[in-house]
Write an enzyme that holds these catalytic residues in place. Sequence first.
Site, PDB file in Angstrom:
ATOM      1  N   GLY A  12       1.294  -1.459  -0.112  1.00  0.00           N
ATOM      2  CA  GLY A  12       0.314   0.189   0.045  1.00  0.00           C
ATOM      3  C   GLY A  12       0.940   1.364  -0.298  1.00  0.00           C
ATOM      4  CB  THR A  13       4.091   2.224  -1.578  1.00  0.00           C
ATOM      5  OG1 THR A  13       4.598   1.798  -2.778  1.00  0.00           O
ATOM      6  CG2 THR A  13       4.983   1.530  -0.487  1.00  0.00           C
ATOM      7  CG  ASN A  14       1.191   3.590  -6.064  1.00  0.00           C
ATOM      8  OD1 ASN A  14       1.418   4.605  -6.049  1.00  0.00           O
ATOM      9  ND2 ASN A  14       1.906   2.283  -5.948  1.00  0.00           N
ATOM     10  CG  MET A  91      -1.201  -7.539  -7.128  1.00  0.00           C
ATOM     11  SD  MET A  91      -0.336  -6.761  -8.267  1.00  0.00           S
ATOM     12  CE  MET A  91       0.572  -5.997  -7.345  1.00  0.00           C
ATOM     13  CB  ILE A  93      -8.206 -10.755 -13.368  1.00  0.00           C
ATOM     14  CG1 ILE A  93      -7.350 -10.828 -13.817  1.00  0.00           C
ATOM     15  CG2 ILE A  93      -9.420 -10.558 -14.368  1.00  0.00           C
ATOM     16  CD1 ILE A  93      -6.295 -10.670 -14.253  1.00  0.00           C
ATOM     17  CG  ASN A 108      -4.087  -0.206 -12.878  1.00  0.00           C
ATOM     18  OD1 ASN A 108      -3.854  -0.131 -11.652  1.00  0.00           O
ATOM     19  ND2 ASN A 108      -3.533  -0.790 -13.968  1.00  0.00           N
ATOM     20  CG  HIS A 110       1.410  -1.048 -15.422  1.00  0.00           C
ATOM     21  ND1 HIS A 110       1.071  -2.469 -14.883  1.00  0.00           N
ATOM     22  CD2 HIS A 110       2.207  -0.859 -16.729  1.00  0.00           C
ATOM     23  CE1 HIS A 110       1.825  -3.014 -15.665  1.00  0.00           C
ATOM     24  NE2 HIS A 110       2.235  -2.738 -16.794  1.00  0.00           N
TER      25      HIS A 110
END
Length: 208
Positions: A12-14, A91, A93, A108, A110
């Site tokens: 969870g760094t983002n 992570m 789908i 999202n 990436h």
Amino acid sequence: MVRIAVLVSGGGTNLQALIDAQHRGEIPGGEIAAVIASKPGVYALERAKQAGIPGYVVARADYDSPRAMTVALVEKLRALEIDLVVLAGFMTIITEEMVSAYPNAILNVHPALIPSFCGQGYYGLHVHEKALEYGVKVSGATVHFVSEECDGGPIVLQKAVYVEEGDTPEILQRRIMEQAEWVILPRAVALFCQGKLRVEGRTVHILK
Ligand code: GAR
């Protein structure tokens, strides 16, 4: 106020970058209203707790298929009256049910410059392993709207980062997070919350 849900699967760094940006007042018009994890016990949930943000788990393991999990997720998002969904290291789908429930309202992040090193099987550290194997000198990060095509939705922001001599996948991952992901993800969320993103086909126009 745009109610934001951040979907996570790991460290969870983002998510932390978004929380910090919110605390600095850099997401005007938006509020992180929920953090939803795809498995229990992930550190991202601890970050949410410390920030006083409600955390929930919709565990992949509790559903028979990605579709069944996605339907449960959409129900949860609707119950929480969420306007913007942010996939921040999520992570699992997600299927078309989510995309049609939130058209051009799922972002999202990436860890590469799309359309390089993206699509099925390109997630987390694998992305950086592939970039180093290929020998690229520049990589980076992309924030895009989520469409039905994996990593194929309209691009909102990108930032390039140099590959350096001696990089390992871990070192490159960290540099791309610090220099790109943690910068462009909060920025893209802020632009969305201020109504400054207009999607036209594959192109996202950023309004002044
Ligand atoms: C980040 O590098 C993110 O870009 C990547 O996983 C990491 C999660 O880190 N996402 C993907 O690869 C999605 N295809 P975090 O949990 O510390 O934010």
